[in-house]
Design a protein around this motif. Structure first.
Motif, PDB file in Angstrom:
ATOM      1  N   TRP A 244       0.883  -1.167   0.000  1.00  0.00           N
ATOM      2  CA  TRP A 244       0.000   0.000   0.000  1.00  0.00           C
ATOM      3  C   TRP A 244       0.922   1.218   0.000  1.00  0.00           C
ATOM      4  N   ASP A 245       1.536   1.454  -1.173  1.00  0.00           N
ATOM      5  CA  ASP A 245       2.675   2.360  -1.262  1.00  0.00           C
ATOM      6  C   ASP A 245       2.334   3.792  -0.895  1.00  0.00           C
ATOM      7  N   ASP A 246       1.170   4.284  -1.304  1.00  0.00           N
ATOM      8  CA  ASP A 246       0.814   5.658  -0.985  1.00  0.00           C
ATOM      9  C   ASP A 246       0.708   5.861   0.527  1.00  0.00           C
ATOM     10  N   ALA A 247       0.032   4.925   1.206  1.00  0.00           N
ATOM     11  CA  ALA A 247      -0.090   5.027   2.664  1.00  0.00           C
ATOM     12  C   ALA A 247       1.272   4.861   3.336  1.00  0.00           C
ATOM     13  N   ALA A 248       2.123   3.972   2.785  1.00  0.00           N
ATOM     14  CA  ALA A 248       3.427   3.708   3.402  1.00  0.00           C
ATOM     15  C   ALA A 248       4.307   4.946   3.384  1.00  0.00           C
ATOM     16  N   TRP A 249       4.414   5.614   2.235  1.00  0.00           N
ATOM     17  CA  TRP A 249       5.325   6.760   2.201  1.00  0.00           C
ATOM     18  C   TRP A 249       4.763   7.938   2.991  1.00  0.00           C
ATOM     19  N   ARG A 250       3.436   8.094   3.001  1.00  0.00           N
ATOM     20  CA  ARG A 250       2.850   9.172   3.790  1.00  0.00           C
ATOM     21  C   ARG A 250       3.048   8.923   5.289  1.00  0.00           C
ATOM     22  N   LEU A 251       2.960   7.664   5.718  1.00  0.00           N
ATOM     23  CA  LEU A 251       3.257   7.348   7.120  1.00  0.00           C
ATOM     24  C   LEU A 251       4.712   7.667   7.447  1.00  0.00           C
ATOM     25  N   ALA A 252       5.612   7.375   6.512  1.00  0.00           N
ATOM     26  CA  ALA A 252       7.022   7.701   6.737  1.00  0.00           C
ATOM     27  C   ALA A 252       7.194   9.206   6.917  1.00  0.00           C
ATOM     28  N   TRP A 253       6.547   9.993   6.057  1.00  0.00           N
ATOM     29  CA  TRP A 253       6.628  11.456   6.168  1.00  0.00           C
ATOM     30  C   TRP A 253       6.047  11.932   7.503  1.00  0.00           C
ATOM     31  N   ALA A 254       4.938  11.324   7.911  1.00  0.00           N
ATOM     32  CA  ALA A 254       4.300  11.739   9.161  1.00  0.00           C
ATOM     33  C   ALA A 254       5.144  11.366  10.371  1.00  0.00           C
ATOM     34  N   LEU A 255       5.845  10.236  10.312  1.00  0.00           N
ATOM     35  CA  LEU A 255       6.654   9.776  11.449  1.00  0.00           C
ATOM     36  C   LEU A 255       7.977  10.521  11.573  1.00  0.00           C
ATOM     37  N   ASP A 256       8.431  11.142  10.494  1.00  0.00           N
ATOM     38  CA  ASP A 256       9.773  11.716  10.443  1.00  0.00           C
ATOM     39  C   ASP A 256      10.032  12.698  11.577  1.00  0.00           C
ATOM     40  N   ALA A 257       9.104  13.630  11.790  1.00  0.00           N
ATOM     41  CA  ALA A 257       9.325  14.664  12.804  1.00  0.00           C
ATOM     42  C   ALA A 257       9.464  14.055  14.197  1.00  0.00           C
ATOM     43  N   TYR A 258       8.593  13.107  14.522  1.00  0.00           N
ATOM     44  CA  TYR A 258       8.639  12.511  15.859  1.00  0.00           C
ATOM     45  C   TYR A 258       9.929  11.716  16.058  1.00  0.00           C
ATOM     46  N   CYS A 259      10.322  10.936  15.064  1.00  0.00           N
ATOM     47  CA  CYS A 259      11.533  10.118  15.210  1.00  0.00           C
ATOM     48  C   CYS A 259      12.759  10.990  15.450  1.00  0.00           C
ATOM     49  N   LEU A 260      12.822  12.145  14.794  1.00  0.00           N
ATOM     50  CA  LEU A 260      13.939  13.049  15.041  1.00  0.00           C
ATOM     51  C   LEU A 260      13.899  13.606  16.453  1.00  0.00           C
ATOM     52  N   ARG A 261      12.725  13.997  16.901  1.00  0.00           N
ATOM     53  CA  ARG A 261      12.617  14.604  18.230  1.00  0.00           C
ATOM     54  C   ARG A 261      12.949  13.594  19.318  1.00  0.00           C
ATOM     55  N   ARG A 262      12.544  12.348  19.154  1.00  0.00           N
ATOM     56  CA  ARG A 262      12.798  11.328  20.169  1.00  0.00           C
ATOM     57  C   ARG A 262      14.021  10.475  19.864  1.00  0.00           C
ATOM     58  N   ALA A 263      14.767  10.826  18.803  1.00  0.00           N
ATOM     59  CA  ALA A 263      16.035  10.160  18.475  1.00  0.00           C
ATOM     60  C   ALA A 263      15.860   8.677  18.173  1.00  0.00           C
ATOM     61  N   HIS A 264      14.759   8.314  17.488  1.00  0.00           N
ATOM     62  CA  HIS A 264      14.607   6.939  16.999  1.00  0.00           C
ATOM     63  C   HIS A 264      15.304   6.843  15.643  1.00  0.00           C
ATOM     64  N   LEU A 265      16.629   6.967  15.661  1.00  0.00           N
ATOM     65  CA  LEU A 265      17.365   7.152  14.409  1.00  0.00           C
ATOM     66  C   LEU A 265      17.447   5.873  13.594  1.00  0.00           C
ATOM     67  N   ALA A 266      17.651   4.727  14.249  1.00  0.00           N
ATOM     68  CA  ALA A 266      17.712   3.469  13.506  1.00  0.00           C
ATOM     69  C   ALA A 266      16.369   3.186  12.836  1.00  0.00           C
ATOM     70  N   ASP A 267      15.278   3.442  13.562  1.00  0.00           N
ATOM     71  CA  ASP A 267      13.950   3.264  12.972  1.00  0.00           C
ATOM     72  C   ASP A 267      13.766   4.190  11.782  1.00  0.00           C
ATOM     73  N   LEU A 268      14.269   5.427  11.898  1.00  0.00           N
ATOM     74  CA  LEU A 268      14.080   6.402  10.833  1.00  0.00           C
ATOM     75  C   LEU A 268      14.790   5.973   9.557  1.00  0.00           C
ATOM     76  N   VAL A 269      15.987   5.421   9.688  1.00  0.00           N
ATOM     77  CA  VAL A 269      16.700   4.918   8.502  1.00  0.00           C
ATOM     78  C   VAL A 269      15.911   3.782   7.866  1.00  0.00           C
ATOM     79  N   GLU A 270      15.421   2.854   8.700  1.00  0.00           N
ATOM     80  CA  GLU A 270      14.619   1.752   8.163  1.00  0.00           C
ATOM     81  C   GLU A 270      13.366   2.274   7.460  1.00  0.00           C
ATOM     82  N   ILE A 271      12.684   3.233   8.076  1.00  0.00           N
ATOM     83  CA  ILE A 271      11.434   3.759   7.520  1.00  0.00           C
ATOM     84  C   ILE A 271      11.667   4.349   6.135  1.00  0.00           C
ATOM     85  N   TRP A 272      12.706   5.190   6.011  1.00  0.00           N
ATOM     86  CA  TRP A 272      12.911   5.855   4.724  1.00  0.00           C
ATOM     87  C   TRP A 272      13.524   4.928   3.688  1.00  0.00           C
ATOM     88  N   THR A 273      14.255   3.912   4.121  1.00  0.00           N
ATOM     89  CA  THR A 273      14.747   2.919   3.160  1.00  0.00           C
ATOM     90  C   THR A 273      13.572   2.190   2.510  1.00  0.00           C
TER      91      THR A 273
END
Length: 945
Positions: A667-696
């Motif tokens: 469900w590619d459209d939902a997947a990339w939009r979820l990645a965009w939505a999660l980006d700000a929170y992952c940076l603020r809470r330093a979930h950096l490994a998750d963030l790399v996985e999400i955007w990959t």
């Protein structure tokens, strides 16, 4: 060396008393002794030392106490006796042989005394009580000491009561009187002690004194507490008044009761393990007249085993017999046993001729209540399905105790009869390992310890699953346990591996499932398909396609059947094995299109929530899309950044699981939009490994979509997240591709932000001139677009790059201008970044105290908004400023906090740099002078991402 807790906290080496220092230092030792053999976290030690208001220097003070205790132990030769105080996993552990602590000796003697009988029991209990020199933990201050002292005093009283019972049974009354009088006087409201003292006085021929004691205690209870004496004390009083136990009421029965009282309990379970809390609750409740207690929990959790284990241990409490019936409320074969049949069996056991048993259920119940009235009996009703079927089986006498087991909560009984409910959950990992060890042998468990750990994880602490596993292991003792582990490793095969016919895990779950209503059964299957370890009520409503009030009603049905657990307010989870069965049910009973529609609704709910939260957390980021798709699902309400952060903290695991689900289903459209939505929170809470996985993953999704803006955005965020995580390969290629794609799409605002990111990345790599070039480009583009926040970020980036090039006179005005713009635009993240830059610049100029002020403001701002990703950077720098002033204590405290945050965020490189400050590899407390020879710092830039 010997340690004392049952009196003044102390230690002796041989015959010499060891000086343990001031009260708080003794408190540290007391905590470690009470928890001997287990690591006590540093935070817990601080809480127990200072309770609500620990001083700022609490950690350093605690460290000094630990250091002094180590010195005392070393000087006393404790190491030679196996005593050591060691650092363990963020805390401290006192390794001491159990027999060297008086509390451990007391508990062992009490346990042995209770298991023994006759004179030996009295001797052991007397030795245990002799270990008490005064109140436990005497001389130790604080609320923790008060709570522990009260708990230990209760253990002492219980031991004395056991000793008193032993002496009374042996006819040795007089020797009890002095000690029992003193203990009862010091515990004036403990009715157990008063009742024992009344018994001893009566046996010593002092009945009048015993009655006077009762009147005095009764008056005290009424005047000071406003209550009457409890059942035990009242019964003792009546027995004294009649000079004999109160007789049971006269009852007319069809024939003489048999001499052999009913003893219907099945055999006690072998290898019973754990359940200390539940057994204690049963023991406490059993002292109340007219008790009805329900043991409730999911199928296979061991309710029947607990009931029978407790019943066999408590036979002496029920001298008039025990009745037992399995009502088969959840029998896999559906053989439900009606109350009228159970009543017939009970009446026959009580001596009623079959021909004299009334035909009607109400008449049978009336006769049953008449026969057991006034008798001290136990009635165990196993596998109860609902309250209605068990009501006719409840005695009318207050002298009987009823224990029920059920997979339902039986709320009707609690309302009508005040039933006590004891909820059973799965076994703890330690209890589960001990249970398996007893069943298959300790040697086998130790030999294959790693495999056993995997097996226990697969069983999830469910006693039924452990029993099936043990049965299979003992059937082939020569086979390695790894064979079983291989079967259980695959989730799709796990229930098959734990199958044992009607007694297997699947059959038990199936019987609970069959008892559900149709709407609850559908919800059960869909919840099994939901991703993530837990789920909130609004998400459940989206999954089921129901309004929240209706969804709450449905999930309560599942909770009442113990198929889901409400582990936090309005949040639910399933046992792993229950979830596997629910997935089987969904695949069998819920159509594929209905499952997909439900999961799309759930993904839409998380998408709308995460998108709304991201907009609140970083409102100034140029957005790719003004709205996110959500399939008509209403987003959760949130109006502030704090509410957004709280929602994300609660739902993060679920949102991440929804992203992975969307990616797995393409469900590619939902997947990339979820990645965009999660980006700000992952940076603020330093979930950096998750963030790399999400955007990959999201990059692959947008490539399938083929749209330019999503492709550009994914490459931008993937490159930036990889750089922040410490990677270099391919990062600049991704960012430059993003610039080109944004230019082709005409997204100039996004171009500026990518240039900003390139500058940040190159600055981290110490390429400060190219970084400054990209920051200038971002500044020019932002001013052209009228993007004030983009201008402020670019100015701050330029200030940082200029400071790295030792051009402090130009850097500081840029940072000040950035701070002014950030404040005008209400951007707390940007404010913190600018303050951090200014702190760094003035530090390099030799203005260390001013730098500390800027850093302190930056740290306060980042903590206020929950930005743990950049907080440790500021902590490192403020530590450097303190060190430059010679204030090493403050410096080390700041570095220590930064090191902990870096390690928690898995930022290895930064953690190593901070560790070097402690190790002396690069001591920042010898700062270079602010001259032209001063080279650039190795610190990461503070610019906003």
């Amino acid at each position: 060396m010997d340690f004392q807790l049952l009196g003044p906290v102390g230690a002796t080496a041989g015959r010499r008393r060891v000086d343990l220092g001031p009260p708080r230092q003794r408190c540290v030792l007391a905590v470690l002794l009470v928890e001997a053999g287990s690591a006590v976290p540093t935070e817990q030690l601080i809480d127990r030392l200072w309770e609500q208001h620990p001083p700022r220097e609490a950690r350093s003070t605690l460290y000094s106490y630990v250091t002094r205790i180590r010195a005392v132990l070393q000087s006393s030769g404790a190491a030679a006796e196996g005593v050591a105080l060691v650092r363990r996993a963020g805390g401290y552990l006192l390794d001491v042989p159990p027999e060297q602590v008086d509390l451990n000796r007391f508990r062992r003697l009490v346990k042995d005394g209770r298991a023994a009988g006759g004179e030996r029991a009295g001797s052991l209990l007397r030795r245990a009580l002799a270990l008490w020199k005064a109140d436990a933990l005497t001389g130790v201050p604080g609320m923790w000491a008060e709570r522990t002292r009260a708990q230990l005093e209760d253990e002492r009283v219980m031991a004395y009561l056991a000793y008193a019972d032993n002496r009374v049974d042996g006819g040795r009354y007089e020797e009890l009187l002095p000690g029992l009088r003193a203990l009862a006087a010091s515990h004036p409201f403990d009715e157990r002690l008063t009742a024992r003292l009344m018994t001893v006085l009566e046996r010593c021929g002092r009945q009048a004194e015993a009655l006077h004691l009762y009147e005095r205690v009764r008056t005290q209870l009424a005047e000071q507490l406003g209550v009457d004496p409890g059942p035990e004390l009242r019964r003792r009083h009546l027995e004294l008044l009649s000079s004999a136990p109160v007789p049971a009421p006269m009852v007319l029965v069809p024939r003489q009761l048999p001499r052999q009282l009913p003893r219907q309990l099945p055999m006690a379970p072998t290898g019973f393990q754990g359940r200390a809390r539940e057994l204690a609750e049963l023991n406490r409740a059993a002292g109340t007249d007219g008790l009805i207690v329900a043991l409730v929990g999911p199928g296979g959790v061991g309710k029947t085993s607990l009931a029978l284990h407790w019943a066999h241990r408590s036979l002496d409490r029920f001298p008039d017999g025990q009745l037992y019936a399995n009502l088969r409320g959840f029998s896999p074969a559906g053989e439900h046993l009606p109350a009228s049949t159970v009543l017939r069996d009970f009446l026959e056991a009580l001596g009623v001729e079959p021909s004299a048993i009334p035909p009607g259920g109400d008449a049978r119940a009336a006769l049953y209540r008449s026969l057991i009235a006034g008798r001290r009996m136990l009635v165990v009703l196993d596998d109860v399905r609902d309250a209605a079927e068990v009501t006719p089986l409840l005695p009318g006498s207050l002298t009987c105790t009823v224990v029920l087991t059920s997979r339902h909560r039986l709320a009707g009984l609690a309302v009508a009869y005040g039933t006590s409910v004891v909820s059973l959950d799965v076994l703890s990992p330690g209890e589960a390992r001990t249970l398996l060890s007893r069943r298959i042998g300790a040697a086998r468990v130790e030999t294959e310890a790693r495999t056993v750990t995997s097996l226990l994880e697969y069983c999830g602490g469910l006693p039924l699953a452990l029993g099936v596993l043990a049965s299979r292991a003992t059937a082939h003792p020569e086979f390695p346990l790894s064979m079983l582990a291989e079967e259980l490793e695959e989730e799709s095969d796990r229930l098959d591996a734990l199958d044992a016919g009607d007694a297997g895990v699947r059959a038990v779950f199936a019987s609970s499932y069959r008892a559900l209503s149709p709407i609850a059964a559908r919800a059960f299957g869909l919840l099994g398909c939901a991703p993530g370890p837990s789920i909130g009520l609004p998400a459940i409503a989206a999954l089921l396609g129901l309004p929240i009030p209706r969804a709450r009603t449905v999930v309560r049905m599942l909770e009442a059947a113990h198929l889901v657990q409400q582990h936090a307010p309005a949040r639910y989870r399933m046992h792993d094995l229950v979830r596997l069965y629910a997935m089987e049910v969904a695949g069998r009973d819920v159509p594929a299109d209905a499952r997909e529609a439900a999961l799309r609704r759930l993904v839409g709910f998380y998408l709308r929530g995460a998108y709304a939260a991201g907009r609140l957390l970083y409102p100034h980021r140029v957005d790719i899309e003004p709205a996110a798709c959500g399939d008509g699902v209403v987003p959760p309400p949130m109006g502030t950044a704090g509410q957004a952060l709280a929602w994300c903290d609660t739902e993060y695991v679920g949102v991440l699981a929804a992203f992975r689900l969307a990616a797995a289903h393409t469900w590619d459209d939902a997947a990339w939009r979820l990645a965009w939505a999660l980006d700000a929170y992952c940076l603020r809470r330093a979930h950096l490994a998750d963030l790399v996985e999400i955007w990959t993953v999201a990059t692959r999704a947008v490539d399938r979509l083929g749209e330019p803006l999503p492709r550009a955005a994914a490459r931008w965020r993937l490159g930036l997240s990889r750089a922040i995580f410490g990677e270099r390969d391919g990062v600049l290629g991704l960012l430059r591709t993003a610039v080109a794609l944004f230019a082709r799409a005409g997204a100039a605002g996004c171009q500026a932000q990518v240039h900003q990111s390139i500058g940040l990345v190159m600055s981290r790599w110490k390429e400060h001139e190219p970084a400054l070039h990209h920051a200038r480009r971002a500044l020019a583009m932002s001013r052209t677009l009228g993007n004030v926040n983009g201008e402020a970020n670019a100015l701050n980036s330029m200030a940082w790059c200029l400071s790295q090039l030792r051009r402090y006179d130009l850097a500081l005005p840029h940072a000040e201008r950035a701070l002014w713009l950030f404040r005008g635009g209400d951007d707390p993240d940007g404010e913190a970044a600018a303050l951090d830059s200014m702190g760094y610049i003035v530090h390099q100029m030799g203005r260390y105290r001013e730098a500390i002020g800027y850093y302190t403001s930056a740290i306060r701002k980042r903590r206020m908004i929950g930005n743990v990703g950049q907080e440790p950077d500021s902590l490192v720098r403020i530590g450097d400023s303190y060190a430059a002033l010679g204030e090493s204590c403050h410096a080390r405290a700041a570095w220590r906090r930064a090191l902990a945050l870096y390690r928690r965020q898995h930022r290895v490189s930064e953690a190593e740099q901070v560790q070097a400050r402690f190790d002396g590899a690069r001591p920042p407390w010898r700062p270079p002078r602010p001259s032209a020879r001063h080279g650039p710092s190795r610190a990461a830039p503070p610019a906003s991402c």
